[in-house]
Design a protein around this motif. Sequence first.
Motif, PDB file in Angstrom:
ATOM      1  N   UNK A 105       0.962  -1.489   0.378  1.00  0.00           N
ATOM      2  CA  UNK A 105       0.531  -0.050  -0.013  1.00  0.00           C
ATOM      3  C   UNK A 105       1.032   0.892   0.164  1.00  0.00           C
ATOM      4  N   UNK A 106      -0.038   2.461   0.270  1.00  0.00           N
ATOM      5  CA  UNK A 106       0.792   3.791  -0.211  1.00  0.00           C
ATOM      6  C   UNK A 106       1.210   4.123   1.026  1.00  0.00           C
ATOM      7  N   UNK A 107       2.086   5.060   1.206  1.00  0.00           N
ATOM      8  CA  UNK A 107       2.491   5.392   2.458  1.00  0.00           C
ATOM      9  C   UNK A 107       2.350   7.035   2.469  1.00  0.00           C
ATOM     10  N   UNK A 108       0.760   7.552   1.739  1.00  0.00           N
ATOM     11  CA  UNK A 108       0.004   8.877   1.585  1.00  0.00           C
ATOM     12  C   UNK A 108      -1.404   8.629   2.271  1.00  0.00           C
ATOM     13  N   UNK A 109      -1.478   9.645   2.870  1.00  0.00           N
ATOM     14  CA  UNK A 109      -2.357   9.077   3.988  1.00  0.00           C
ATOM     15  C   UNK A 109      -3.733   8.854   3.143  1.00  0.00           C
ATOM     16  N   UNK A 110      -4.758   8.474   3.629  1.00  0.00           N
ATOM     17  CA  UNK A 110      -6.599   8.328   2.819  1.00  0.00           C
ATOM     18  C   UNK A 110      -7.367   9.608   2.540  1.00  0.00           C
ATOM     19  N   UNK A 111      -7.988  10.153   1.319  1.00  0.00           N
ATOM     20  CA  UNK A 111      -8.239  11.593   1.655  1.00  0.00           C
ATOM     21  C   UNK A 111      -9.549  11.604   2.306  1.00  0.00           C
ATOM     22  N   UNK A 112     -10.171  11.952   3.081  1.00  0.00           N
ATOM     23  CA  UNK A 112     -11.860  11.478   3.145  1.00  0.00           C
ATOM     24  C   UNK A 112     -12.797  13.091   2.972  1.00  0.00           C
ATOM     25  N   UNK A 142     -18.094  11.935   2.385  1.00  0.00           N
ATOM     26  CA  UNK A 142     -18.113  10.712   2.487  1.00  0.00           C
ATOM     27  C   UNK A 142     -17.318   9.832   1.886  1.00  0.00           C
ATOM     28  N   UNK A 143     -17.214  10.161   0.942  1.00  0.00           N
ATOM     29  CA  UNK A 143     -15.858   9.359  -0.285  1.00  0.00           C
ATOM     30  C   UNK A 143     -14.371   9.293   0.765  1.00  0.00           C
ATOM     31  N   UNK A 144     -14.146   7.826   0.442  1.00  0.00           N
ATOM     32  CA  UNK A 144     -12.202   7.455   0.909  1.00  0.00           C
ATOM     33  C   UNK A 144     -11.735   7.668  -0.283  1.00  0.00           C
ATOM     34  N   UNK A 145     -10.679   8.430  -0.832  1.00  0.00           N
ATOM     35  CA  UNK A 145      -9.836   8.127  -1.715  1.00  0.00           C
ATOM     36  C   UNK A 145      -8.183   7.136  -2.106  1.00  0.00           C
ATOM     37  N   UNK A 146      -7.609   6.477  -2.184  1.00  0.00           N
ATOM     38  CA  UNK A 146      -6.477   6.477  -1.212  1.00  0.00           C
ATOM     39  C   UNK A 146      -5.534   6.258  -3.009  1.00  0.00           C
ATOM     40  N   UNK A 147      -4.786   6.992  -2.851  1.00  0.00           N
ATOM     41  CA  UNK A 147      -3.226   6.053  -3.440  1.00  0.00           C
ATOM     42  C   UNK A 147      -2.807   4.688  -2.718  1.00  0.00           C
ATOM     43  N   UNK A 148      -2.921   3.942  -4.520  1.00  0.00           N
ATOM     44  CA  UNK A 148      -1.801   2.379  -4.014  1.00  0.00           C
ATOM     45  C   UNK A 148      -1.106   2.671  -5.045  1.00  0.00           C
ATOM     46  N   UNK A 149      -0.306   1.657  -4.319  1.00  0.00           N
ATOM     47  CA  UNK A 149       1.026   0.865  -5.422  1.00  0.00           C
ATOM     48  C   UNK A 149      -0.104  -0.095  -6.829  1.00  0.00           C
ATOM     49  N   UNK A 150       0.463   0.218  -7.776  1.00  0.00           N
ATOM     50  CA  UNK A 150      -0.562  -0.592  -8.795  1.00  0.00           C
ATOM     51  C   UNK A 150      -0.331  -2.217  -8.740  1.00  0.00           C
ATOM     52  N   UNK A 159       0.999   3.448 -10.406  1.00  0.00           N
ATOM     53  CA  UNK A 159       0.138   4.171  -9.030  1.00  0.00           C
ATOM     54  C   UNK A 159      -1.267   3.550  -9.744  1.00  0.00           C
ATOM     55  N   UNK A 160      -2.432   3.738  -8.498  1.00  0.00           N
ATOM     56  CA  UNK A 160      -3.810   3.624  -8.701  1.00  0.00           C
ATOM     57  C   UNK A 160      -4.655   3.983  -7.387  1.00  0.00           C
ATOM     58  N   UNK A 207      -6.701   4.281 -13.049  1.00  0.00           N
ATOM     59  CA  UNK A 207      -5.845   4.407 -13.394  1.00  0.00           C
ATOM     60  C   UNK A 207      -5.020   5.313 -12.904  1.00  0.00           C
ATOM     61  N   UNK A 208      -3.814   6.055 -13.030  1.00  0.00           N
ATOM     62  CA  UNK A 208      -3.852   7.411 -12.890  1.00  0.00           C
ATOM     63  C   UNK A 208      -4.247   8.716 -13.821  1.00  0.00           C
ATOM     64  N   UNK A 209      -4.265   7.453 -15.288  1.00  0.00           N
ATOM     65  CA  UNK A 209      -4.644   8.614 -16.370  1.00  0.00           C
ATOM     66  C   UNK A 209      -6.316   8.812 -16.649  1.00  0.00           C
ATOM     67  N   UNK A 210      -6.996   7.161 -15.891  1.00  0.00           N
ATOM     68  CA  UNK A 210      -7.998   7.415 -15.673  1.00  0.00           C
ATOM     69  C   UNK A 210      -8.875   8.621 -14.448  1.00  0.00           C
ATOM     70  N   UNK A 211      -7.482   8.477 -13.283  1.00  0.00           N
ATOM     71  CA  UNK A 211      -7.825   9.709 -12.517  1.00  0.00           C
ATOM     72  C   UNK A 211      -8.027  11.046 -13.324  1.00  0.00           C
ATOM     73  N   UNK A 212      -6.985  11.172 -13.884  1.00  0.00           N
ATOM     74  CA  UNK A 212      -6.969  12.448 -13.429  1.00  0.00           C
ATOM     75  C   UNK A 212      -7.527  13.139 -14.819  1.00  0.00           C
ATOM     76  N   UNK A 213      -7.988  12.533 -15.837  1.00  0.00           N
ATOM     77  CA  UNK A 213      -9.428  12.620 -16.319  1.00  0.00           C
ATOM     78  C   UNK A 213     -10.501  12.962 -15.666  1.00  0.00           C
ATOM     79  N   UNK A 214     -11.143  11.871 -15.000  1.00  0.00           N
ATOM     80  CA  UNK A 214     -11.976  12.460 -14.108  1.00  0.00           C
ATOM     81  C   UNK A 214     -11.757  13.967 -13.274  1.00  0.00           C
TER      82      UNK A 214
END
Length: 78
Positions: A1-8, A11-19, A32-33, A50-57
Amino acid sequence: MSDQEPILSDGVIIEFIDGKDVPVGHKDFGERAVVMRDAKNAEGPILYFTEAEWDAFVAGVKDGEFDDLLEEEPAAES
């Protein structure tokens, strides 16, 4: 998993993890995912991007592509 803290956020949790840690095998997630899930239903569905999908979103949100999904009109900027 990632060393970055999840973002809340709203009511949605967003995490950045190893792909390589993504349990979904239908596409290459690269290094990264991004994982998104409902904070109130931790056992519920999990979305993987994917990072590209997230960036597009994120770009789409900034461009107002999803504004029609809002229940109320956003406040006008001054």
